[in-house]
Design an enzyme around this catalytic site. Structure first.
Site, short mmCIF file in Angstrom:
data_model
loop_
_atom_site.label_atom_id
_atom_site.label_comp_id
_atom_site.label_asym_id
_atom_site.label_seq_id
_atom_site.Cartn_x
_atom_site.Cartn_y
_atom_site.Cartn_z
N LYS A 1 0.84 -1.19 0.00
CA LYS A 1 0.00 0.00 0.00
C LYS A 1 0.88 1.25 0.00
O LYS A 1 1.57 1.52 0.98
CB LYS A 1 -0.93 0.05 1.23
CG LYS A 1 -1.99 1.16 1.09
CD LYS A 1 -2.63 1.53 2.41
CE LYS A 1 -1.83 2.58 3.16
NZ LYS A 1 -1.84 3.92 2.48
N GLU B 1 10.40 1.86 10.56
CA GLU B 1 11.36 2.96 10.41
C GLU B 1 10.54 4.23 10.57
O GLU B 1 9.71 4.56 9.73
CB GLU B 1 12.05 2.88 9.06
CG GLU B 1 13.32 3.73 8.99
CD GLU B 1 13.05 5.11 8.45
OE1 GLU B 1 12.89 6.04 9.30
OE2 GLU B 1 12.98 5.27 7.24
N CYS C 1 13.23 11.67 7.31
CA CYS C 1 13.27 11.37 8.74
C CYS C 1 14.67 11.50 9.32
O CYS C 1 14.83 11.68 10.52
CB CYS C 1 12.73 9.96 8.99
SG CYS C 1 13.46 8.73 7.91
N GLU D 1 9.25 16.45 15.49
CA GLU D 1 9.64 16.33 14.08
C GLU D 1 8.77 17.24 13.23
O GLU D 1 7.55 17.12 13.19
CB GLU D 1 9.50 14.89 13.61
CG GLU D 1 10.05 14.67 12.21
CD GLU D 1 10.03 13.21 11.80
OE1 GLU D 1 11.01 12.74 11.21
OE2 GLU D 1 9.01 12.52 12.08
#
Length: 484
Positions: free
Chosen positions: A175, A249, A283, A382
Site C-alpha cells: 500500500k 522505520e 526522517c 519532528e
C-alpha cells in the site's frame, strides 16, 4: 478504465469493491492529477487472501533464490526502460525536483539490484555441529508481508521494501501513501510482466483506514512500515496482540554536531544536504545543528548563505533545487511549526514563510532558527520540512547530552577534522545510524533507529535477512548432505 482505478490482486487488474476515491494533487500546481481507489475492508481482504493462497501454493517460495532474483532483475530492467515516465510520476505527485529525481530514481533501481546480489550470495541453509549432533539452520520466508510506505521517497522506498521481501520468497500486499501512489503502478506492471506469479505481489491504494485494515488482517504474518512514530506505535500495538513480525522505520530529530575544529566551508555541503534535501522531508534530516558558542556567528552566516542559495520553484524546471512540500496538510503543518518557534522566542535568521511569487503550490522558504534551546517544541518535535534550529554548546560532553536528549534516535552527525574525536562522538551519540563529515544514506549498510525511531533495519544485508524466519532441524548424521 486506467490501471490507476484498479487494484492488482491475484495477478489481475481488478475493479475495486470500494466506490470511494482519493484525489492525487500536484504539490506544485495544487491541481488534481489522478484519482485512485480508497480500498475498503473487502478489497484488503481480497488482496491478503490472494497473497496467502500464493504463499501456501508455494510456486514462488518453492523456487531457488537465484530463480526468484532472475525474475526480479528482469522486472527492474523493465522499470529501467520506463525510468523517465516513473521519474515524471514522482515529480508530479510529490514535487521532487527533476535535478534530484534524475539521480534518485535510477539509483533506486541500482540499490534494488544490490538486494538481489545479497540474496544470491547468502546461503539459506547451513549445518552446525553441536554437542547434540548435527543441526541444520534453515532460512524460510516469513510469509505474507503487509508493506506500507511513506510519501517522501515513494519509488525508492517501495523498492527497498518489496524487493527484499520478494527475493526471499514472501508474498506481499503493498500500500503506497495516499499522496503518492502513481509510481507504484509502474512497479506492479513490471513485476507481473517479468513473471512474478499471480498473488505473490498485490497492490492496493487507500488512506489510513486501508492501512489499519491491512495491518490487522489475520492472513498477514509481518508488517513493514515507514512513517510517523504515532502511526508506528499504533501498528506495534496491533501486531503485538497477534505476534506478527514487525519492522518500523519512524521519525527522527537528528543532531549534527559541529566541533570547534571543523572547517565550515568543507562541512557546509553535508550540513545543507542534511537540513534541506527533499525540502527537509526526510526522517534522517539534521533538523538540529549544534555549534560551539565561539563559532556560532560564523556557522549561522554560512547556513543563512546556503539557505538563500536554494532555487525554490517548479520541480520540472532543471534550475530548481528545492521543490514544494508534498501536500496542503504538510504545508500548513510546517508553517505552523515556524509560528510555534517564533512564539517560543526563537529568532528567524532567514526564511520562515512562503517564497515571493510562489503563492500557488505548497512552497516554504528554507528556514534557519537561532536563539533556540532544546526544550523548545521546534527542537523536540519532528517538523518534516526545510527548517533547522541552531543550538549552542560549550563542551563536547554538553553537545552529546543535547544530541541524546530526544525521544528519537535515527541519525546524527559530527563535523570535525580530527578522526579520533569523530569516532568518540559517533560512539557516544545514541542513534541507529551516524555520519561523519557528511550526510550519507548508505543502502549497503543497515539503516534504522533506536528509541522512538523504530525497530529493525531497512537496508544493507539486514534488509534481506529481515524477511526470513530461522528453523533449526536436528539431524541424524546421515542427513547432513541433504541440508548442506
Amino acid at each position: 478504465m486506467s490501471n490507476h482505478e484498479r487494484f492488482l490482486i491475484d495477478g489481475a487488474w481488478r475493479e475495486p469493491h470500494t466506490t470511494a476515491r482519493i484525489s492525487v494533487v500536484s504539490p506544485s500546481t495544487e491541481e488534481i492529477i489522478a484519482e485512485v481507489p480508497d480500498a475498503d475492508t473487502e478489497d484488503v481482504d481480497a488482496a491478503a487472501r490472494a497473497a496467502r493462497r500464493a504463499f501456501s501454493e508455494g510456486r514462488w517460495r518453492g523456487m531457488s533464490v537465484a530463480e526468484r532474483a532472475d525474475i526480479l532483475d528482469k522486472a527492474l530492467g523493465i522499470m529501467q526502460e520506463q525510468i523517465v515516465e516513473i521519474r515524471d510520476a514522482v515529480i508530479s505527485e510529490m514535487g521532487l525536483p527533476v535535478s534530484v529525481a534524475d539521480m534518485q530514481i535510477p539509483n533506486a533501481v541500482t540499490s534494488a539490484r544490490y538486494f538481489l546480489e545479497v540474496a544470491r550470495k547468502d546461503p539459506v541453509s547451513e549445518v552446525r555441529h553441536t554437542s547434540y549432533g548435527p543441526t541444520a539452520v534453515v532460512k524460510e520466508p516469513v510469509g505474507v508481508v503487509a508493506s506500507i510506505a511513506p510519501w517522501n521517497g515513494p519509488f525508492n522506498l517501495m523498492l527497498s521494501k518489496v524487493i527484499p521481501a520478494l527475493v526471499t520468497g514472501c508474498s506481499v500486499v503493498y500500500k503506497p501513501a495516499a499522496e503518492t501512489p502513481l509510481d507504484a503502478f509502474f512497479v506492479a506492471d513490471a513485476l507481473a510482466e517479468a513473471g512474478v506469479p499471480a498473488g505473490v505481489f498485490n497492490l492496493i491504494t487507500g488512506d489510513r483506514n486501508t492501512g489499519r485494515a491491512l495491518v490487522a488482517h489475520p492472513e498477514v504474518d509481518k508488517v513493514s512500515f515507514t512513517g510517523s512514530t504515532a502511526a508506528g506505535r499504533d501498528i506495534g500495538r496491533e501486531c503485538g496482540g497477534s505476534f506478527k513480525r514487525l519492522q518500523l522505520e519512524l521519525g527522527g530529530k537528528s543532531a549534527a554536531i559541529v566541533l570547534d575544529d571543523a572547517d565550515i566551508a568543507s562541512a557546509l555541503p553535508g550540513l545543507a544536504a542534511g537540513i534541506w534535501f527533499n525540502t527537509g522531508q526526510i526522517c534522517m534530516s539534521y533538523s538540529r545543528v549544534l555549534v560551539p558558542r565561539r563559532r556560532y556567528d560564523e556557522v549561522i552566516g554560512a547556513l543563512v548563505a546556503a539557505a538563500e542559495s536554494f532555487v525554490v520553484g517548479d520541480p520540472f524546471d532543471p534550475a530548481t533545487t528545492m521543490g514544494p512540500l508534498v501536500s496542503k496538510r504538510q504545508h500548513e503543518r510546517v508553517l505552523g511549526y515556524i509560528e510555534i518557534g517564533k512564539a517560543e522566542g526563537a529568532v528567524l535568521a532567514t526564511g520562515g514563510g512562503v517564497p515571493t511569487g510562489l503563492d500557488k503550490g505548497f512552497y516554504v522558504q528554507p528556514t534557519v532558527f537561532t536563539h533556540t534551546d532544546n526544550s523548545m517544541r521546534i527542537c523536540r518535535e519532528e517538523i518534516f520540512g526545510p527548517v533547522a534550529a541552531v543550538l549552542t554548546y560549550d563542551t563536547v560532553d554538553e553537545a552529546i547530552a543535547i544530541a541524546n536528549d530526544s525521544e528519537y534516535g535515527l541519525h546524527g552527525a559530527v563535523f570535525t577534522g580530527d578522526p579520533q574525536r569523530a569516532a568518540d562522538v559517533a560512539r557516544r551519540v545514541r542513534t541507529g545510524t551516524f555520519s561523519v563529515n557528511s550526510f550519507t544514506y548508505n543502502v549497503e549498510a543497515p539503516f534504522g533507529g533506536v528509541k522512538n525511531s523504530g525497530m529493525g533495519r531497512d537496508t544493507g544485508p539486514e534488509a534481506v535477512q529481515a524477511y526470513y524466519e530461522l528453523k533449526a532441524v536436528n539431524l541424524s548424521e546421515d542427513m547432513e548432505h541433504l541440508f548442506a
